[in-house]
Write a protein that holds these residues in place. Sequence first.
Motif, PDB file in Angstrom:
ATOM      1  N   GLU A   1       6.379  -1.305 -12.265  1.00 51.18           N
ATOM      2  CA  GLU A   1       6.943  -0.864 -10.985  1.00 51.18           C
ATOM      3  C   GLU A   1       5.953  -1.184  -9.875  1.00 51.18           C
ATOM      4  O   GLU A   1       4.789  -0.746  -9.915  1.00 51.18           O
ATOM      5  CB  GLU A   1       7.254   0.644 -11.058  1.00 51.18           C
ATOM      6  CG  GLU A   1       7.480   1.359  -9.725  1.00 51.18           C
ATOM      7  CD  GLU A   1       8.668   0.839  -8.904  1.00 51.18           C
ATOM      8  OE1 GLU A   1       8.679  -0.353  -8.590  1.00 51.18           O
ATOM      9  OE2 GLU A   1       9.553   1.659  -8.583  1.00 51.18           O
TER      10      GLU A   1
ATOM     11  N   ASN B   1      15.864   1.035  -4.396  1.00 56.56           N
ATOM     12  CA  ASN B   1      17.010   1.485  -3.597  1.00 56.56           C
ATOM     13  C   ASN B   1      17.795   2.565  -4.314  1.00 56.56           C
ATOM     14  O   ASN B   1      18.473   3.378  -3.686  1.00 56.56           O
ATOM     15  CB  ASN B   1      17.936   0.296  -3.304  1.00 56.56           C
ATOM     16  CG  ASN B   1      17.438  -0.525  -2.145  1.00 56.56           C
ATOM     17  OD1 ASN B   1      16.603  -0.064  -1.364  1.00 56.56           O
ATOM     18  ND2 ASN B   1      17.930  -1.742  -2.027  1.00 56.56           N
ATOM     19  N   SER B   2      17.712   2.550  -5.640  1.00 56.37           N
ATOM     20  CA  SER B   2      18.457   3.561  -6.408  1.00 56.37           C
ATOM     21  C   SER B   2      18.068   4.954  -5.952  1.00 56.37           C
ATOM     22  O   SER B   2      18.903   5.854  -5.875  1.00 56.37           O
ATOM     23  CB  SER B   2      18.153   3.414  -7.898  1.00 56.37           C
ATOM     24  OG  SER B   2      18.445   2.110  -8.314  1.00 56.37           O
TER      25      SER B   2
ATOM     26  N   VAL C   1      27.267   8.244  -4.725  1.00 55.00           N
ATOM     27  CA  VAL C   1      28.669   8.095  -5.128  1.00 55.00           C
ATOM     28  C   VAL C   1      28.767   6.924  -6.110  1.00 55.00           C
ATOM     29  O   VAL C   1      28.044   5.945  -5.987  1.00 55.00           O
ATOM     30  CB  VAL C   1      29.615   7.874  -3.923  1.00 55.00           C
ATOM     31  CG1 VAL C   1      29.644   9.097  -3.051  1.00 55.00           C
ATOM     32  CG2 VAL C   1      29.242   6.645  -3.110  1.00 55.00           C
TER      33      VAL C   1
ATOM     34  N   ASN D   1      11.546  -4.455  -2.307  1.00 52.63           N
ATOM     35  CA  ASN D   1      12.414  -5.531  -2.831  1.00 52.63           C
ATOM     36  C   ASN D   1      12.301  -6.769  -1.952  1.00 52.63           C
ATOM     37  O   ASN D   1      13.030  -6.946  -0.976  1.00 52.63           O
ATOM     38  CB  ASN D   1      13.868  -5.051  -2.913  1.00 52.63           C
ATOM     39  CG  ASN D   1      14.063  -4.010  -3.989  1.00 52.63           C
ATOM     40  OD1 ASN D   1      13.120  -3.678  -4.706  1.00 52.63           O
ATOM     41  ND2 ASN D   1      15.270  -3.484  -4.110  1.00 52.63           N
TER      42      ASN D   1
ATOM     43  N   LEU E   1      25.396   1.318  -7.918  1.00 53.63           N
ATOM     44  CA  LEU E   1      24.787   2.068  -9.024  1.00 53.63           C
ATOM     45  C   LEU E   1      25.507   1.776 -10.330  1.00 53.63           C
ATOM     46  O   LEU E   1      24.880   1.606 -11.382  1.00 53.63           O
ATOM     47  CB  LEU E   1      24.811   3.574  -8.724  1.00 53.63           C
ATOM     48  CG  LEU E   1      23.875   4.062  -7.608  1.00 53.63           C
ATOM     49  CD1 LEU E   1      24.102   5.547  -7.328  1.00 53.63           C
ATOM     50  CD2 LEU E   1      22.413   3.814  -7.961  1.00 53.63           C
TER      51      LEU E   1
HETATM   52  C1  LIG Z   1      20.413   4.119   1.741  1.00 50.26           C
HETATM   53  C2  LIG Z   1      21.175   3.607   0.549  1.00 50.26           C
HETATM   54  C3  LIG Z   1      22.268   4.312   0.069  1.00 50.26           C
HETATM   55  C4  LIG Z   1      22.985   3.831  -1.023  1.00 50.26           C
HETATM   56  N1  LIG Z   1      24.012   4.581  -1.524  1.00 50.26           N
HETATM   57  C5  LIG Z   1      24.645   4.173  -2.645  1.00 50.26           C
HETATM   58  C6  LIG Z   1      25.623   5.004  -3.266  1.00 50.26           C
HETATM   59  O1  LIG Z   1      25.890   6.133  -2.834  1.00 50.26           O
HETATM   60  N2  LIG Z   1      26.250   4.522  -4.381  1.00 50.26           N
HETATM   61  C7  LIG Z   1      25.959   3.296  -4.909  1.00 50.26           C
HETATM   62  O2  LIG Z   1      26.562   2.914  -5.903  1.00 50.26           O
HETATM   63  N3  LIG Z   1      25.016   2.509  -4.353  1.00 50.26           N
HETATM   64  C8  LIG Z   1      24.341   2.922  -3.256  1.00 50.26           C
HETATM   65  N4  LIG Z   1      23.369   2.144  -2.708  1.00 50.26           N
HETATM   66  C9  LIG Z   1      23.094   0.835  -3.337  1.00 50.26           C
HETATM   67  C10 LIG Z   1      22.300   1.045  -4.615  1.00 50.26           C
HETATM   68  O3  LIG Z   1      21.206   1.877  -4.336  1.00 50.26           O
HETATM   69  C11 LIG Z   1      21.786  -0.272  -5.177  1.00 50.26           C
HETATM   70  O4  LIG Z   1      22.832  -1.188  -5.297  1.00 50.26           O
HETATM   71  C12 LIG Z   1      21.203  -0.055  -6.563  1.00 50.26           C
HETATM   72  O5  LIG Z   1      20.418   1.096  -6.581  1.00 50.26           O
HETATM   73  C13 LIG Z   1      20.375  -1.235  -6.995  1.00 50.26           C
HETATM   74  O6  LIG Z   1      19.729  -0.917  -8.192  1.00 50.26           O
HETATM   75  P1  LIG Z   1      18.642  -1.876  -8.800  1.00 50.26           P
HETATM   76  O7  LIG Z   1      18.063  -1.146  -9.937  1.00 50.26           O
HETATM   77  O8  LIG Z   1      19.198  -3.221  -8.991  1.00 50.26           O
HETATM   78  O9  LIG Z   1      17.538  -2.051  -7.636  1.00 50.26           O
HETATM   79  P2  LIG Z   1      16.495  -0.994  -7.081  1.00 50.26           P
HETATM   80  O10 LIG Z   1      16.950   0.390  -7.311  1.00 50.26           O
HETATM   81  O11 LIG Z   1      16.206  -1.389  -5.678  1.00 50.26           O
HETATM   82  O12 LIG Z   1      15.216  -1.220  -7.968  1.00 50.26           O
HETATM   83  C14 LIG Z   1      14.365  -2.328  -7.815  1.00 50.26           C
HETATM   84  C15 LIG Z   1      13.026  -1.962  -8.395  1.00 50.26           C
HETATM   85  O13 LIG Z   1      12.195  -3.097  -8.496  1.00 50.26           O
HETATM   86  C16 LIG Z   1      10.899  -2.782  -8.001  1.00 50.26           C
HETATM   87  N5  LIG Z   1      10.262  -4.042  -7.638  1.00 50.26           N
HETATM   88  C17 LIG Z   1      10.574  -4.930  -6.659  1.00 50.26           C
HETATM   89  N6  LIG Z   1       9.784  -6.011  -6.747  1.00 50.26           N
HETATM   90  C18 LIG Z   1       8.967  -5.833  -7.801  1.00 50.26           C
HETATM   91  C19 LIG Z   1       7.949  -6.604  -8.425  1.00 50.26           C
HETATM   92  N7  LIG Z   1       7.614  -7.822  -7.960  1.00 50.26           N
HETATM   93  N8  LIG Z   1       7.305  -6.097  -9.509  1.00 50.26           N
HETATM   94  C20 LIG Z   1       7.609  -4.851  -9.999  1.00 50.26           C
HETATM   95  N9  LIG Z   1       8.580  -4.083  -9.449  1.00 50.26           N
HETATM   96  C21 LIG Z   1       9.256  -4.576  -8.378  1.00 50.26           C
HETATM   97  C22 LIG Z   1      11.174  -1.806  -6.885  1.00 50.26           C
HETATM   98  O14 LIG Z   1      10.038  -1.069  -6.527  1.00 50.26           O
HETATM   99  C23 LIG Z   1      12.248  -0.960  -7.571  1.00 50.26           C
HETATM  100  O15 LIG Z   1      11.690  -0.018  -8.443  1.00 50.26           O
HETATM  101  C24 LIG Z   1      22.610   2.605  -1.642  1.00 50.26           C
HETATM  102  C25 LIG Z   1      21.492   1.912  -1.182  1.00 50.26           C
HETATM  103  C26 LIG Z   1      20.765   2.413  -0.107  1.00 50.26           C
HETATM  104  C27 LIG Z   1      19.554   1.664   0.347  1.00 50.26           C
END
Ligand SMILES: Cc1cc2nc3c(=O)[nH]c(=O)nc-3n(C[C@H](O)[C@H](O)[C@H](O)COP(=O)(O)OP(=O)(O)OC[C@H]3O[C@@H](n4cnc5c(N)ncnc54)[C@H](O)[C@@H]3O)c2cc1C
Length: 493
Positions: free
Chosen positions: A33, A43-44, A50, A238, A473
Amino acid sequence: MKVYDVVVVGKGNAALCAALSARDKGATVAMLEAAAVDESGGNSRFAGGVMRFAYSKVEELQQITEIPEDEAKNTDWDSNTIDEFYDDLYRVTAFRTDPNLSEALITQSHAGMVWLRSQGASFVPNYGAQSAIVNGKRKFFGRFPLTVNGGGAGLVEDLTKTAGKKGIEIFYETRAISLIYDGVKVQGVRAKQKGVPVEFGAKAVVLACGGFEANPEWRTRYLGPGWELAKVRGTRHNLGEGLKMALEIGACPYGNWSGRHAVSWERHAPEFGIVEKSHDPYRHSYPLSIMINAEGKRFVDEGQDFYNYTYAKYGAEVLRQSGQYAYQVFDAKTKPLLKKEYSGREVTRFTGNTLEELAAKLEGVDGQQFLKTVREYNAAVKTDVPFSHAVRDGRCTVGIEPVKSNWANVLDTPPFEAYGVTCGITFTFGGLRIDHETGQVLDLGYQGIPGLYAAGEMVGGIFYFNYPAGTGLVSGTVFGRIAGNGAGDAVKR
Ligand SMILES: Cc1cc2nc3c(=O)[nH]c(=O)nc-3n(C[C@H](O)[C@H](O)[C@H](O)COP(=O)(O)OP(=O)(O)OC[C@H]3O[C@@H](n4cnc5c(N)ncnc54)[C@H](O)[C@@H]3O)c2cc1C
């Protein structure tokens, strides 16, 4: 070099789902991480919580959360059947979503929710934001009646606890830089831990480290000029590094690389999201407003649909206006229906007891044109159609451009209020091409790259132009599980 069966890059929802799935296959798993503990979760962690999954009856909701029988019977729970989910996803993506990926997303979405519950996540009915009393009965709308307990932060916390219990090692402040690749198979990850180079050996690597929304240079490069000026709604971590390291070894790019999820957002919000205040800058009540730009003119159909289906594309419309700002204007009749963020302290708000007084206060807006726009809009509202915010009420405007298709209310009851907004980017749509059954990343010839998997925001080909709320999500969960199972199976084979 530390060596694991599976190394997962990232610690958001997709990464946690991948890590837990691989671990349940018997693999040893490490997560890298980039963020420190208190900023971790991507972003999660910022997500409202929701989640849009397929269901047709309340019994399927009861597999995900406790709903007492009387509440189950006396509530209209809406539905999101597999067909309805397909219709929404295909409609908002202009029929560009990948058939295999969307089928996996939709048909595995309910099972993903049940699985999340089994991994320690908990859910509650979203009474506050997604339901209203209609003819004496509570009715849900928008097709996602459940939300994660504690929002995205609660989800990340619960899954992190389970990961700890299952013996998954998490390395914080460990930013992956590149893949260790011998030209045939991915062998691990090079990273920097608090700035110091380290290497992690792995039989399989799952990239789940988000898109490039926090990288102004990549935004300008792929989304276009002006996008460097958008505010970032979520994490600053990200930066597109996962995409870069995969493309460097020949992974195939896929999907809508100039597309993104971007919303109307508090005009003076900080550069990145603040997790403790992640909801404060939301401005999702615009379907009840008229939106005005610097020229004092309307520029979108605010009431085209529920915000769930328009909010992710309207941020780009705000960005396109002069100065990258707009105002959402309401009168006292709709004020009680505004979401609670509108009453916060860090809000750009102007109030007037007359429209003229408001016009004089609106910073950077042509006041005379604003008054003309409101006069023309008021005269165009079809007041004979009854107003209801729980359905697409068809109370529209006639004879003006752009039309307002639903929830059009004459602005005639003081005080009048205007809320300043700009564009807040959530995540980017461009990603990698994967095998929809295993999550394996494909190369330019569509052959699987041995040892490389991807999940979450990094998967290209699902979202184009727009996005149905609550899908990010669920996509992370479905494709996180697919990639974790794929990697786990491969290393145990
Ligand atoms: C304000 C907001 C509200 C939202 N509300 C909703 C909602 O209500 N319902 C919904 O379905 N979606 C919602 N979303 C969208 C949702 O959060 C994302 O689509 C989803 O969480 C993406 O998940 P992920 O695991 O792909 O990415 P992320 O959760 O962004 O995880 C990416 C991870 O990678 C890590 N990382 C990045 N680069 C590196 C690297 N080089 N080396 C190591 N680690 C790294 C980051 O630190 C992070 O831990 C929302 C987003 C935001 C910003």
